[in-house]
Design a protein around this motif. Structure first.
Motif, mmCIF file in Angstrom:
data_model
loop_
_atom_site.group_PDB
_atom_site.id
_atom_site.type_symbol
_atom_site.label_atom_id
_atom_site.label_comp_id
_atom_site.label_asym_id
_atom_site.label_seq_id
_atom_site.Cartn_x
_atom_site.Cartn_y
_atom_site.Cartn_z
ATOM 1 N N GLU A 1 21.212 28.889 37.965
ATOM 2 C CA GLU A 1 21.541 30.076 37.180
ATOM 3 C C GLU A 1 20.625 30.083 35.956
ATOM 4 O OE1 GLU A 1 24.365 32.425 37.754
ATOM 5 O OE2 GLU A 1 24.052 31.611 39.750
ATOM 6 N N SER A 2 20.607 31.186 35.212
ATOM 7 C CA SER A 2 19.549 31.300 34.196
ATOM 8 C C SER A 2 19.598 30.230 33.113
ATOM 9 C CB SER A 2 19.494 32.703 33.612
ATOM 10 O OG SER A 2 20.757 33.076 33.182
ATOM 11 N N ASP A 3 20.768 29.714 32.784
ATOM 12 C CA ASP A 3 20.811 28.682 31.749
ATOM 13 C C ASP A 3 21.079 27.289 32.301
ATOM 14 O OD1 ASP A 3 20.450 30.624 29.781
ATOM 15 O OD2 ASP A 3 22.580 31.132 29.861
ATOM 16 N N THR A 4 21.933 27.239 33.329
ATOM 17 C CA THR A 4 22.384 25.950 33.835
ATOM 18 C C THR A 4 22.191 25.891 35.344
ATOM 19 O OG1 THR A 4 24.094 25.991 32.128
ATOM 20 C CG2 THR A 4 24.376 24.366 33.861
ATOM 21 N N THR A 5 21.893 24.712 35.861
ATOM 22 C CA THR A 5 21.851 24.504 37.307
ATOM 23 C C THR A 5 23.034 23.621 37.695
ATOM 24 O OG1 THR A 5 19.471 24.802 37.431
ATOM 25 C CG2 THR A 5 20.479 23.503 39.191
ATOM 26 N N TYR A 6 23.810 24.115 38.641
ATOM 27 C CA TYR A 6 25.033 23.432 39.058
ATOM 28 C C TYR A 6 24.801 22.744 40.396
ATOM 29 C CZ TYR A 6 27.032 26.619 35.605
ATOM 30 O OH TYR A 6 27.296 27.312 34.448
ATOM 31 N N ILE A 7 25.231 21.509 40.487
ATOM 32 C CA ILE A 7 25.066 20.762 41.734
ATOM 33 C C ILE A 7 26.436 20.251 42.159
ATOM 34 C CG2 ILE A 7 23.994 18.717 42.778
ATOM 35 C CD1 ILE A 7 21.732 19.128 40.673
ATOM 36 N N ALA A 8 26.802 20.491 43.417
ATOM 37 C CA ALA A 8 28.104 20.016 43.884
ATOM 38 C C ALA A 8 28.018 19.626 45.348
ATOM 39 C CB ALA A 8 29.157 21.110 43.710
ATOM 40 N N VAL A 9 28.790 18.618 45.720
ATOM 41 C CA VAL A 9 28.933 18.267 47.130
ATOM 42 C C VAL A 9 30.336 18.692 47.528
ATOM 43 C CG1 VAL A 9 28.917 16.415 48.834
ATOM 44 C CG2 VAL A 9 27.396 16.286 46.845
ATOM 45 N N THR A 10 30.445 19.508 48.586
ATOM 46 C CA THR A 10 31.767 19.990 48.998
ATOM 47 C C THR A 10 32.056 19.555 50.438
ATOM 48 O OG1 THR A 10 31.091 22.037 50.079
ATOM 49 C CG2 THR A 10 31.330 22.121 47.700
ATOM 50 N N ASP A 11 33.330 19.654 50.817
ATOM 51 C CA ASP A 11 33.658 19.492 52.229
ATOM 52 C C ASP A 11 33.620 20.883 52.881
ATOM 53 O OD1 ASP A 11 36.046 20.803 51.725
ATOM 54 O OD2 ASP A 11 37.290 19.008 51.823
ATOM 55 N N MET A 12 34.004 20.995 54.152
ATOM 56 C CA MET A 12 33.857 22.260 54.862
ATOM 57 C C MET A 12 34.845 23.327 54.389
ATOM 58 S SD MET A 12 31.231 21.597 56.479
ATOM 59 C CE MET A 12 30.941 23.183 57.226
ATOM 60 N N LYS A 13 35.840 22.916 53.610
ATOM 61 C CA LYS A 13 36.781 23.914 53.093
ATOM 62 C C LYS A 13 36.539 24.200 51.620
ATOM 63 C CE LYS A 13 40.248 24.129 56.524
ATOM 64 N NZ LYS A 13 41.626 24.444 56.826
ATOM 65 N N LYS B 1 24.523 8.512 45.718
ATOM 66 C CA LYS B 1 24.620 7.067 45.578
ATOM 67 C C LYS B 1 25.913 6.693 44.864
ATOM 68 C CE LYS B 1 21.638 3.235 44.501
ATOM 69 N NZ LYS B 1 20.559 2.756 43.644
ATOM 70 N N ARG B 2 26.156 7.364 43.753
ATOM 71 C CA ARG B 2 27.316 7.009 42.931
ATOM 72 C C ARG B 2 28.619 7.246 43.690
ATOM 73 N NH1 ARG B 2 27.614 10.547 38.137
ATOM 74 N NH2 ARG B 2 25.378 10.115 37.989
ATOM 75 N N HIS B 3 28.646 8.263 44.544
ATOM 76 C CA HIS B 3 29.900 8.596 45.242
ATOM 77 C C HIS B 3 29.885 8.151 46.701
ATOM 78 C CE1 HIS B 3 31.600 10.818 41.844
ATOM 79 N NE2 HIS B 3 30.338 11.061 41.580
#
Ligand SMILES: [Zn+2]
Length: 382
Positions: free
Chosen positions: A92-104, A137-139
Protein backbone atom coordinates in the motif's frame (compact mmCIF):
# COMPACT_ATOMS: atom_id res chain seq x y z
CA UNK A 1 -26.58 -17.96 -6.56
CA UNK A 2 -25.25 -19.30 -9.80
CA UNK A 3 -22.86 -22.17 -10.24
CA UNK A 4 -21.38 -21.54 -13.61
CA UNK A 5 -18.45 -22.86 -15.47
CA UNK A 6 -19.69 -26.15 -16.84
CA UNK A 7 -17.14 -26.50 -19.57
CA UNK A 8 -17.60 -29.45 -21.88
CA UNK A 9 -13.88 -30.00 -22.33
CA UNK A 10 -13.15 -30.07 -18.68
CA UNK A 11 -16.34 -31.03 -16.96
CA UNK A 12 -14.66 -32.91 -14.16
CA UNK A 13 -12.46 -30.02 -13.13
CA UNK A 14 -15.31 -27.56 -13.18
CA UNK A 15 -17.34 -29.97 -11.06
CA UNK A 16 -14.52 -29.86 -8.55
CA UNK A 17 -14.64 -26.07 -8.63
CA UNK A 18 -18.41 -26.03 -8.16
CA UNK A 19 -18.12 -28.26 -5.11
CA UNK A 20 -15.34 -26.18 -3.59
CA UNK A 21 -17.18 -22.94 -4.26
CA UNK A 22 -20.32 -24.36 -2.67
CA UNK A 23 -18.43 -25.53 0.43
CA UNK A 24 -16.73 -22.14 0.69
CA UNK A 25 -20.01 -20.23 0.50
CA UNK A 26 -22.14 -22.59 2.53
CA UNK A 27 -19.75 -24.23 4.98
CA UNK A 28 -19.70 -27.94 5.82
CA UNK A 29 -22.22 -30.09 3.91
CA UNK A 30 -23.04 -33.73 3.36
CA UNK A 31 -22.20 -35.30 0.01
CA UNK A 32 -25.90 -35.87 -0.58
CA UNK A 33 -26.74 -32.19 -0.13
CA UNK A 34 -23.82 -31.21 -2.33
CA UNK A 35 -25.13 -33.47 -5.08
CA UNK A 36 -28.59 -31.96 -4.78
CA UNK A 37 -27.32 -28.38 -4.88
CA UNK A 38 -24.84 -28.60 -7.74
CA UNK A 39 -26.97 -31.01 -9.75
CA UNK A 40 -24.54 -33.91 -9.94
CA UNK A 41 -25.16 -37.58 -9.26
CA UNK A 42 -24.35 -38.87 -5.78
CA UNK A 43 -21.78 -41.21 -7.30
CA UNK A 44 -19.80 -38.47 -9.00
CA UNK A 45 -19.87 -36.24 -5.90
CA UNK A 46 -18.57 -39.15 -3.83
CA UNK A 47 -15.79 -39.73 -6.32
CA UNK A 48 -14.73 -36.09 -6.55
CA UNK A 49 -14.85 -35.77 -2.75
CA UNK A 50 -12.63 -38.83 -2.39
CA UNK A 51 -10.07 -37.28 -4.71
CA UNK A 52 -10.19 -33.95 -2.93
CA UNK A 53 -9.80 -35.70 0.41
CA UNK A 54 -6.82 -37.64 -0.82
CA UNK A 55 -5.21 -34.38 -1.90
CA UNK A 56 -6.00 -32.91 1.51
CA UNK A 57 -8.10 -30.08 0.06
CA UNK A 58 -11.22 -31.10 2.00
CA UNK A 59 -11.79 -33.01 5.23
CA UNK A 60 -14.57 -35.01 6.83
CA UNK A 61 -16.06 -33.38 9.84
CA UNK A 62 -17.99 -35.96 11.82
CA UNK A 63 -21.69 -36.58 11.74
CA UNK A 64 -24.63 -34.27 11.47
CA UNK A 65 -27.31 -34.95 14.04
CA UNK A 66 -30.03 -35.92 11.63
CA UNK A 67 -31.26 -38.66 9.34
CA UNK A 68 -32.45 -40.99 12.02
CA UNK A 69 -33.86 -43.64 9.74
CA UNK A 70 -32.06 -46.91 9.48
CA UNK A 71 -29.33 -45.52 11.71
CA UNK A 72 -27.67 -43.90 8.71
CA UNK A 73 -25.41 -41.04 9.61
CA UNK A 74 -24.67 -37.97 7.60
CA UNK A 75 -20.98 -37.22 7.35
CA UNK A 76 -20.14 -33.63 6.52
CA UNK A 77 -17.22 -32.47 4.41
CA UNK A 78 -15.62 -29.02 4.36
CA UNK A 79 -12.62 -27.21 2.95
CA UNK A 80 -9.57 -28.09 4.99
CA UNK A 81 -8.25 -24.79 6.39
CA UNK A 82 -4.89 -26.43 7.00
CA UNK A 83 -4.52 -27.72 3.47
CA UNK A 84 -1.83 -25.16 2.68
CA UNK A 85 -0.79 -21.66 3.59
CA UNK A 86 -0.75 -18.57 1.41
CA UNK A 87 1.72 -15.73 1.68
CA UNK A 88 -0.11 -12.41 1.22
CA UNK A 89 1.97 -9.34 0.42
CA UNK A 90 -0.01 -6.11 0.18
CA UNK A 91 1.97 -3.09 -0.99
CA UNK A 92 0.00 0.00 0.00
CA UNK A 93 1.21 3.56 -0.47
CA UNK A 94 2.67 3.97 3.02
CA UNK A 95 2.97 0.49 4.45
CA UNK A 96 3.56 -3.00 3.08
CA UNK A 97 1.69 -5.74 4.91
CA UNK A 98 2.89 -9.32 4.97
CA UNK A 99 0.81 -12.19 6.32
CA UNK A 100 0.70 -15.96 6.15
CA UNK A 101 -2.86 -17.30 6.21
CA UNK A 102 -4.56 -20.67 6.10
CA UNK A 103 -7.17 -21.50 3.44
CA UNK A 104 -9.94 -19.87 5.46
CA UNK A 105 -8.10 -16.60 5.90
CA UNK A 106 -6.92 -17.08 9.46
CA UNK A 107 -3.67 -15.14 9.93
CA UNK A 108 -0.92 -17.43 11.25
CA UNK A 109 1.72 -14.73 11.47
CA UNK A 110 2.34 -11.27 10.05
CA UNK A 111 4.67 -8.33 9.85
CA UNK A 112 4.85 -4.91 8.18
CA UNK A 113 7.46 -2.62 6.72
CA UNK A 114 7.37 0.92 5.40
CA UNK A 115 6.79 1.18 1.65
CA UNK A 116 9.92 3.00 0.55
CA UNK A 117 8.93 5.11 -2.43
CA UNK A 118 12.43 6.47 -2.81
CA UNK A 119 14.13 3.11 -2.86
CA UNK A 120 14.89 1.25 -6.04
CA UNK A 121 12.00 -1.26 -6.37
CA UNK A 122 14.47 -4.15 -6.75
CA UNK A 123 16.06 -3.29 -3.46
CA UNK A 124 12.69 -2.74 -1.80
CA UNK A 125 11.35 -6.15 -2.85
CA UNK A 126 14.57 -7.78 -1.62
CA UNK A 127 13.74 -6.29 1.79
CA UNK A 128 10.21 -7.71 1.47
CA UNK A 129 11.49 -11.21 0.76
CA UNK A 130 13.87 -10.97 3.73
CA UNK A 131 10.90 -10.23 6.00
CA UNK A 132 8.93 -13.15 4.49
CA UNK A 133 11.79 -15.61 4.94
CA UNK A 134 12.29 -14.46 8.51
CA UNK A 135 8.55 -15.02 9.17
CA UNK A 136 8.69 -18.56 7.76
CA UNK A 137 11.70 -19.35 9.91
CA UNK A 138 10.45 -17.81 13.12
CA UNK A 139 7.05 -19.52 12.86
CA UNK A 140 8.39 -22.85 11.54
CA UNK A 141 6.47 -22.75 8.29
CA UNK A 142 7.99 -25.23 5.86
CA UNK A 143 8.37 -24.03 2.27
CA UNK A 144 6.34 -26.90 0.82
CA UNK A 145 3.38 -26.01 3.04
CA UNK A 146 3.06 -22.64 1.25
CA UNK A 147 0.95 -22.75 -1.88
CA UNK A 148 2.39 -19.50 -3.16
CA UNK A 149 2.60 -15.77 -2.71
CA UNK A 150 0.08 -13.19 -3.85
CA UNK A 151 1.33 -9.64 -4.21
CA UNK A 152 -1.36 -6.98 -4.34
CA UNK A 153 -0.57 -3.38 -5.18
CA UNK A 154 -2.24 -0.28 -6.59
CA UNK A 155 -2.33 0.57 -10.27
CA UNK A 156 -2.05 -1.47 -13.42
CA UNK A 157 -0.59 -4.95 -13.42
CA UNK A 158 0.09 -7.52 -16.08
CA UNK A 159 -1.10 -10.54 -14.19
CA UNK A 160 0.15 -13.03 -16.78
CA UNK A 161 3.69 -11.74 -16.62
CA UNK A 162 3.56 -10.90 -12.92
CA UNK A 163 4.60 -7.33 -13.65
CA UNK A 164 3.46 -4.11 -11.99
CA UNK A 165 3.08 -1.67 -14.86
CA UNK A 166 2.56 1.52 -12.88
CA UNK A 167 1.62 1.94 -9.24
CA UNK A 168 1.12 5.73 -9.77
CA UNK A 169 1.30 6.74 -6.13
CA UNK A 170 4.45 4.69 -5.32
CA UNK A 171 6.63 3.95 -8.34
CA UNK A 172 5.96 4.78 -11.95
CA UNK A 173 8.30 2.33 -13.64
CA UNK A 174 7.51 -1.26 -14.63
CA UNK A 175 8.52 -3.72 -11.93
CA UNK A 176 8.93 -7.46 -12.58
CA UNK A 177 7.51 -8.27 -9.14
CA UNK A 178 6.99 -12.00 -9.68
CA UNK A 179 10.54 -12.51 -10.98
CA UNK A 180 12.05 -10.52 -8.12
CA UNK A 181 10.19 -12.55 -5.52
CA UNK A 182 10.39 -15.97 -7.13
CA UNK A 183 14.18 -15.84 -7.11
CA UNK A 184 14.33 -15.44 -3.37
CA UNK A 185 11.21 -17.23 -2.15
CA UNK A 186 11.15 -20.17 -4.58
CA UNK A 187 7.37 -19.98 -4.63
CA UNK A 188 4.73 -19.42 -7.24
CA UNK A 189 4.00 -15.68 -7.24
CA UNK A 190 0.79 -14.06 -8.48
CA UNK A 191 0.57 -10.28 -8.90
CA UNK A 192 -2.78 -8.51 -8.84
CA UNK A 193 -4.21 -5.01 -8.49
CA UNK A 194 -5.19 -4.46 -4.86
CA UNK A 195 -8.78 -3.47 -5.56
CA UNK A 196 -9.39 -6.43 -7.84
CA UNK A 197 -7.99 -8.68 -5.11
CA UNK A 198 -10.22 -7.01 -2.59
CA UNK A 199 -13.23 -7.54 -4.84
CA UNK A 200 -12.24 -11.18 -5.18
CA UNK A 201 -12.21 -11.40 -1.37
CA UNK A 202 -15.66 -9.88 -1.23
CA UNK A 203 -16.84 -12.50 -3.75
CA UNK A 204 -15.42 -15.49 -1.87
CA UNK A 205 -15.49 -14.44 1.74
CA UNK A 206 -17.89 -11.51 2.05
CA UNK A 207 -21.10 -10.06 0.71
CA UNK A 208 -20.41 -11.57 -2.72
CA UNK A 209 -21.42 -14.99 -1.41
CA UNK A 210 -25.03 -13.85 -1.41
CA UNK A 211 -25.12 -10.81 -3.71
CA UNK A 212 -24.13 -11.10 -7.37
CA UNK A 213 -23.94 -7.46 -8.46
CA UNK A 214 -21.77 -5.18 -6.40
CA UNK A 215 -19.83 -1.95 -6.71
CA UNK A 216 -16.83 -1.50 -4.43
CA UNK A 217 -15.65 2.03 -3.80
CA UNK A 218 -12.31 2.62 -2.13
CA UNK A 219 -11.45 6.06 -0.84
CA UNK A 220 -8.04 6.62 0.65
CA UNK A 221 -4.70 7.76 -0.74
CA UNK A 222 -6.20 6.86 -4.11
CA UNK A 223 -9.76 6.54 -5.34
CA UNK A 224 -10.78 3.38 -7.13
CA UNK A 225 -13.60 0.97 -7.68
CA UNK A 226 -14.25 -2.59 -8.64
CA UNK A 227 -17.32 -3.78 -10.46
CA UNK A 228 -18.74 -7.23 -9.75
CA UNK A 229 -21.32 -8.41 -12.24
CA UNK A 230 -22.96 -11.79 -11.91
CA UNK A 231 -20.43 -12.87 -9.29
CA UNK A 232 -17.44 -12.00 -11.47
CA UNK A 233 -15.15 -8.99 -11.57
CA UNK A 234 -15.76 -6.96 -14.70
CA UNK A 235 -12.34 -6.05 -16.11
CA UNK A 236 -13.13 -4.12 -19.29
CA UNK A 237 -11.34 -4.63 -22.58
CA UNK A 238 -8.29 -2.60 -21.45
CA UNK A 239 -8.55 -3.91 -17.89
CA UNK A 240 -9.42 -0.38 -16.84
CA UNK A 241 -13.03 -0.86 -15.72
CA UNK A 242 -13.79 0.68 -12.35
CA UNK A 243 -11.21 3.49 -12.60
CA UNK A 244 -13.59 5.98 -11.02
CA UNK A 245 -10.62 8.01 -9.80
CA UNK A 246 -9.91 8.90 -13.41
CA UNK A 247 -13.35 10.12 -14.33
CA UNK A 248 -13.03 13.68 -15.61
CA UNK A 249 -14.27 15.85 -12.78
CA UNK A 250 -13.02 19.23 -14.03
CA UNK A 251 -12.48 20.15 -17.66
CA UNK A 252 -8.82 21.08 -18.23
CA UNK A 253 -8.24 20.68 -14.50
CA UNK A 254 -5.30 19.44 -12.44
CA UNK A 255 -2.71 17.19 -14.06
CA UNK A 256 -3.06 13.54 -13.14
CA UNK A 257 -0.41 10.79 -12.94
CA UNK A 258 -2.34 8.94 -15.64
CA UNK A 259 -1.34 11.61 -18.16
CA UNK A 260 -4.75 13.27 -18.40
CA UNK A 261 -6.17 16.37 -16.79
CA UNK A 262 -8.94 17.01 -14.31
CA UNK A 263 -9.27 13.46 -12.96
CA UNK A 264 -11.44 13.05 -9.86
CA UNK A 265 -8.53 11.59 -7.89
CA UNK A 266 -6.50 14.79 -8.21
CA UNK A 267 -9.26 16.53 -6.23
CA UNK A 268 -10.41 13.94 -3.70
CA UNK A 269 -7.41 11.74 -2.84
CA UNK A 270 -6.26 12.14 0.76
CA UNK A 271 -3.19 14.00 -0.44
CA UNK A 272 -5.26 16.45 -2.49
CA UNK A 273 -7.49 16.88 0.50
CA UNK A 274 -4.58 17.73 2.80
CA UNK A 275 -3.13 20.18 0.30
CA UNK A 276 -6.44 21.92 -0.31
CA UNK A 277 -7.05 22.27 3.42
CA UNK A 278 -3.59 23.80 3.76
CA UNK A 279 -4.21 26.25 0.93
CA UNK A 280 -7.61 27.22 2.34
CA UNK A 281 -6.08 27.90 5.76
CA UNK A 282 -3.25 29.92 4.24
CA UNK A 283 -5.81 32.08 2.48
CA UNK A 284 -7.10 33.00 5.92
CA UNK A 285 -3.53 33.83 6.94
CA UNK A 286 -3.35 30.76 9.17
CA UNK A 287 -6.23 31.83 11.37
CA UNK A 288 -5.78 31.05 15.06
CA UNK A 289 -9.49 30.95 15.78
CA UNK A 290 -10.20 27.21 16.29
CA UNK A 291 -13.88 27.50 15.37
CA UNK A 292 -13.04 29.28 12.14
CA UNK A 293 -10.29 26.77 11.40
CA UNK A 294 -12.69 23.84 11.90
CA UNK A 295 -15.27 25.48 9.67
CA UNK A 296 -12.70 25.90 6.87
CA UNK A 297 -11.55 22.29 7.12
CA UNK A 298 -15.12 21.05 7.19
CA UNK A 299 -16.10 23.04 4.15
CA UNK A 300 -13.12 21.72 2.13
CA UNK A 301 -13.89 18.13 3.10
CA UNK A 302 -17.59 18.59 2.35
CA UNK A 303 -16.73 19.83 -1.12
CA UNK A 304 -14.66 16.67 -1.73
CA UNK A 305 -17.37 14.43 -0.33
CA UNK A 306 -19.90 16.10 -2.59
CA UNK A 307 -17.67 15.71 -5.66
CA UNK A 308 -17.16 11.99 -5.03
CA UNK A 309 -20.86 11.42 -4.26
CA UNK A 310 -21.85 13.17 -7.48
CA UNK A 311 -19.59 11.00 -9.65
CA UNK A 312 -20.54 7.83 -7.81
CA UNK A 313 -24.21 8.60 -8.36
CA UNK A 314 -23.66 8.84 -12.11
CA UNK A 315 -21.65 5.60 -12.21
CA UNK A 316 -24.31 3.80 -10.20
CA UNK A 317 -27.05 5.03 -12.52
CA UNK A 318 -25.30 3.30 -15.41
CA UNK A 319 -24.34 0.07 -13.63
CA UNK A 320 -27.30 -0.53 -11.29
CA UNK A 321 -25.60 -2.75 -8.68
CA UNK A 322 -27.49 -4.27 -5.73
CA UNK A 323 -25.13 -2.69 -3.18
CA UNK A 324 -22.18 -0.35 -2.90
CA UNK A 325 -19.45 -1.53 -0.53
CA UNK A 326 -17.47 1.33 0.99
CA UNK A 327 -13.86 0.58 1.84
CA UNK A 328 -10.64 2.46 2.52
CA UNK A 329 -9.21 4.83 5.06
CA UNK A 330 -11.75 7.64 4.58
CA UNK A 331 -14.80 5.43 5.06
CA UNK A 332 -13.35 3.94 8.22
CA UNK A 333 -14.23 7.25 9.85
CA UNK A 334 -17.91 6.94 10.73
CA UNK A 335 -18.44 10.70 10.46
CA UNK A 336 -17.10 10.87 6.89
CA UNK A 337 -19.10 7.86 5.87
CA UNK A 338 -22.33 9.36 7.16
CA UNK A 339 -21.62 12.69 5.51
CA UNK A 340 -20.86 10.87 2.28
CA UNK A 341 -24.14 8.95 2.30
CA UNK A 342 -26.03 12.18 3.11
CA UNK A 343 -24.30 13.88 0.16
CA UNK A 344 -25.24 10.98 -2.11
CA UNK A 345 -28.85 11.25 -1.04
CA UNK A 346 -28.95 14.81 -2.34
CA UNK A 347 -28.42 13.35 -5.81
CA UNK A 348 -30.62 10.32 -5.26
CA UNK A 349 -33.22 10.75 -2.51
CA UNK A 350 -34.73 7.39 -3.46
CA UNK A 351 -31.69 5.32 -2.53
CA UNK A 352 -32.54 2.53 -0.06
CA UNK A 353 -31.21 2.45 3.50
CA UNK A 354 -29.36 -0.81 2.91
CA UNK A 355 -27.73 0.28 -0.35
CA UNK A 356 -24.41 1.35 1.18
CA UNK A 357 -22.59 -1.35 3.06
CA UNK A 358 -19.45 -1.20 5.10
CA UNK A 359 -17.46 -4.34 4.46
CA UNK A 360 -17.09 -6.53 7.50
CA UNK A 361 -14.26 -8.52 6.00
CA UNK A 362 -11.28 -8.94 8.25
CA UNK A 363 -9.02 -8.72 5.19
CA UNK A 364 -9.55 -5.00 5.43
CA UNK A 365 -7.35 -4.75 8.49
CA UNK A 366 -4.95 -7.58 7.85
CA UNK A 367 -4.60 -6.86 4.14
CA UNK A 368 -4.90 -10.53 3.28
CA UNK A 369 -6.83 -9.91 0.06
CA UNK A 370 -4.12 -11.89 -1.73
CA UNK A 371 -5.64 -15.11 -0.38
CA UNK A 372 -8.70 -14.69 -2.58
CA UNK A 373 -6.46 -14.38 -5.64
CA UNK A 374 -4.83 -17.68 -4.79
CA UNK A 375 -8.09 -19.25 -3.83
CA UNK A 376 -9.40 -18.42 -7.27
CA UNK A 377 -6.23 -19.48 -9.03
CA UNK A 378 -5.94 -22.81 -7.21
CA UNK A 379 -9.45 -23.98 -6.61
CA UNK A 380 -11.83 -22.27 -8.92
CA UNK A 381 -10.09 -21.41 -12.14
CA UNK A 382 -9.16 -24.99 -12.77
ZN1 LIG B 1 -6.14 10.29 -14.12
Amino acid sequence: MKYQGINLENVKLSNRSSILLLLNNHGAMSRKDIAKTVGLTAASVTQICSELMEEGVIVELGEAAEEKRAGRKKILVDINPEYRNVLCIAVESDTTYIAVTDMKGRVLCNDTLATDKNADPGRFFKKVTDVCLRLFKRHHIPGDKVLGAAVTLPGNVDRKKGVSLNTYSIWTEEIPVADLLQKELKLKVVVENNLKAYAQSEIYFGLGRTVNDLFLLKWGPGVGASIIIDGKIYQGSHKMAGEIGHITAVQDGRSCNCGRKGCLETYVSTRALEEDVKTALEKENGTKDPAKKDAIIRSVIDRKIDMLAYHLKNSITVLDPRNVVLIGYMFEKQDYMERFIAAYRKYDPLVGDDFFVKSDLAVNNDHTEGLAVFFNETFLAM
